[in-house]
Design an enzyme around this catalytic site. Structure first.
Site, PDB file in Angstrom:
ATOM      1  CE1 TYR A 142      -3.411  -2.768   0.728  1.00 57.47           C
ATOM      2  CE2 TYR A 142      -4.609  -0.729   1.052  1.00 57.47           C
ATOM      3  CZ  TYR A 142      -4.604  -2.083   0.826  1.00 57.47           C
ATOM      4  OH  TYR A 142      -5.785  -2.740   0.705  1.00 57.47           O
ATOM      5  CE  LYS A 187       2.148 -18.087  -2.181  1.00 55.78           C
ATOM      6  NZ  LYS A 187       1.291 -19.294  -2.240  1.00 55.78           N
ATOM      7  CG  ASP A 219      -1.681 -20.488  -0.757  1.00 53.62           C
ATOM      8  OD1 ASP A 219      -1.149 -20.437   0.371  1.00 53.62           O
ATOM      9  OD2 ASP A 219      -1.156 -21.088  -1.716  1.00 53.62           O
ATOM     10  CG  ASP A 243      -7.860  -4.994   1.592  1.00 54.19           C
ATOM     11  OD1 ASP A 243      -8.818  -4.524   2.219  1.00 54.19           O
ATOM     12  OD2 ASP A 243      -7.789  -4.993   0.351  1.00 54.19           O
ATOM     13  CG  ASP A 247     -13.515  -7.297   2.129  1.00 55.53           C
ATOM     14  OD1 ASP A 247     -13.303  -6.500   3.062  1.00 55.53           O
ATOM     15  OD2 ASP A 247     -14.002  -6.958   1.031  1.00 55.53           O
TER      16      ASP A 247
HETATM   17  C1  IPM Z   1     -10.324  -1.467   4.037  1.00 54.88           C
HETATM   18  C2  IPM Z   1     -10.621  -0.857   2.687  1.00 54.88           C
HETATM   19  C3  IPM Z   1      -9.465   0.050   2.315  1.00 54.88           C
HETATM   20  C4  IPM Z   1      -8.208  -0.795   2.254  1.00 54.88           C
HETATM   21  C5  IPM Z   1      -9.644   0.835   1.019  1.00 54.88           C
HETATM   22  C6  IPM Z   1     -10.947   1.619   1.015  1.00 54.88           C
HETATM   23  C7  IPM Z   1      -8.462   1.728   0.714  1.00 54.88           C
HETATM   24  O1  IPM Z   1     -10.822  -1.837   1.728  1.00 54.88           O
HETATM   25  O2  IPM Z   1     -10.262  -0.718   5.026  1.00 54.88           O
HETATM   26  O3  IPM Z   1     -10.168  -2.678   4.122  1.00 54.88           O
HETATM   27  O4  IPM Z   1      -7.931  -1.421   1.219  1.00 54.88           O
HETATM   28  O5  IPM Z   1      -7.488  -0.837   3.240  1.00 54.88           O
HETATM   29 MN    MN Z   2     -10.685  -3.872   2.487  1.00 62.03          MN
END
Ligand code: IPM
Ligand code: MN
Length: 353
Positions: A142, A187, A219, A243, A247
């Site tokens: 990032y 990884k 993975d 990240d 999710d």
């Molecule tokens: C998160 C979001 C952010 C990230 C984006 C919006 C930049 O997806 O907080 O997980 O990738 O960190």
């Molecule tokens: Mn995210």
């Protein structure tokens, strides 16, 4: 205790859920005799529209002057659909993380019994799953060196020893307060940066003999999370892997609208829901305020105000049990409640408790 809170409502449903978070925070402070003072500041698309910067200097100052930041969400489709946009709301989030030194992002993956049937996984796999992902938040791809022309592009996944040590230390401390099981996700079979993570974790492990440390390739971890989520207690990983995995984690629980998070590090800690700004729902009074409200619980817990946090968690569970729920999680036969009504019910519960 005196608390100075910077409130950043942001975009989309942000302002609506923020209002409920603040109302709950105020009710808890009144009940326990804490003095709380709020400073509102702009960020995201709202701030781009107003001053051309998604994390303006004034907002940064408000955050630095506060004890904690209560953040809601940023993002607006008008930027997503415009590849030429020079500045995007998300850059405000990254700037906030970097400038506040928020290197540790704590994302709990917690299931609510009454909602496990909403999970895409089989109920018996999910019921009781309870782990936290600790995502490194200010390093890696990032923020590493980037390059792009029409023929070539790269992002550099750089990590230094101090960056790795401090996030592993945070993770070990969390593991100690929980079930004492830490999974380091990397990884290392391919990436040099991962090999350094693994080397440092192996060096540090003997300092935490009470914690069981294991290592898992990312993975494999992605797979294990859906095959056996109950395997995990505390997971620690780099920015990009974190990240993606968080999710995945948030949808396992069947209730993305219920998951809070904390970002901590060098300066003011930030507490925010995991979900985004859901622009389509803006102003409709349908967004679930619980993730924001639970972020307030995490805020209190951060300051060792455990009873305050516990009361909020009790109130949230009671609202779910009483079927005072926003539409996306409402059960058959349950009434109609919006963002405001759920928030108000929780505030009442807290006052009467
Ligand atoms: C998160 C979001 C952010 C990230 C984006 C919006 C930049 O997806 O907080 O997980 O990738 O960190
Ligand atoms: Mn995210």
């Amino acid at each position: 205790m005196d608390l100075k809170i910077a409130v950043l409502p942001g975009d989309g449903i942000g302002p609506e859920i923020s209002e409920q978070g603040v109302a709950v925070m105020t009710a808890v402070c009144e009940k326990f005799g804490h003095k709380v003072e709020y400073t509102y500041a702009i960020c995201g698309a709202d701030a781009i529209d107003k001053v051309g910067d998604p994390f303006p200097e004034e907002t940064y100052r408000a955050c630095m002057d506060a004890d904690a930041v209560l953040f809601s969400a940023v993002g607006d489709p008008k930027f997503d659909n415009d590849p030429t946009a020079k500045v995007r709301p998300e850059q405000g989030l990254l700037a906030m993380r970097k400038k506040l030194g928020l290197f540790a992002n704590i994302r709990p993956v917690e299931t609510f019994d009454c909602l496990v049937h909403k999970s895409p996984l089989k109920e018996e796999l999910v019921r009781g799953a309870d782990f936290i992902c600790i995502r490194e938040l200010t390093g890696g791809m990032y923020f590493g060196e980037k390059y792009q022309d029409d023929e070539k592009a790269y992002d550099t996944n750089a990590y230094t020893r101090p960056e790795i040590e401090r996030i592993l230390k945070t993770a070990y401390e969390y593991a100690r307060r929980r079930r004492r099981h830490l999974t380091v996700v990397d990884k290392a079979n391919v990436l040099a940066s991962s090999r350094l993570w693994r080397q440092i974790a192996k060096e540090m492990a003997p300092q935490y003999p009470d914690v069981e440390t294991d290592f898992m390739y990312v993975d494999n971890a992605a797979m294990r999370m859906i095959q056996e989520p109950k395997f995990f207690d505390v997971m620690v990983t780099e920015n990009t892997f974190g990240d993606i995995l968080t999710d995945e984690g948030s949808c396992i629980t069947g209730s993305m609208g219920l998951l809070p998070s904390a970002s901590t590090g060098e300066h003011t800690p930030v507490f925010e829901p995991i979900h985004g700004s859901w622009p389509q729902a803006k102003g409709l009074n349908i967004a679930n305020p619980l993730a924001q409200i639970l972020s307030v619980a995490m805020l209190f817990e951060y300051f060792n105000l455990a009873e305050e946090g516990a009361l909020i968690r009790r109130a949230v569970n009671a609202s779910l049990d009483a079927l005072v729920r926003t539409p996306e999680i409402q059960a058959e036969g349950g009434g109609k409640y919006g963002t405001k009504e759920v928030g108000a019910w929780i505030v009442d519960y807290i006052r009467e408790a």
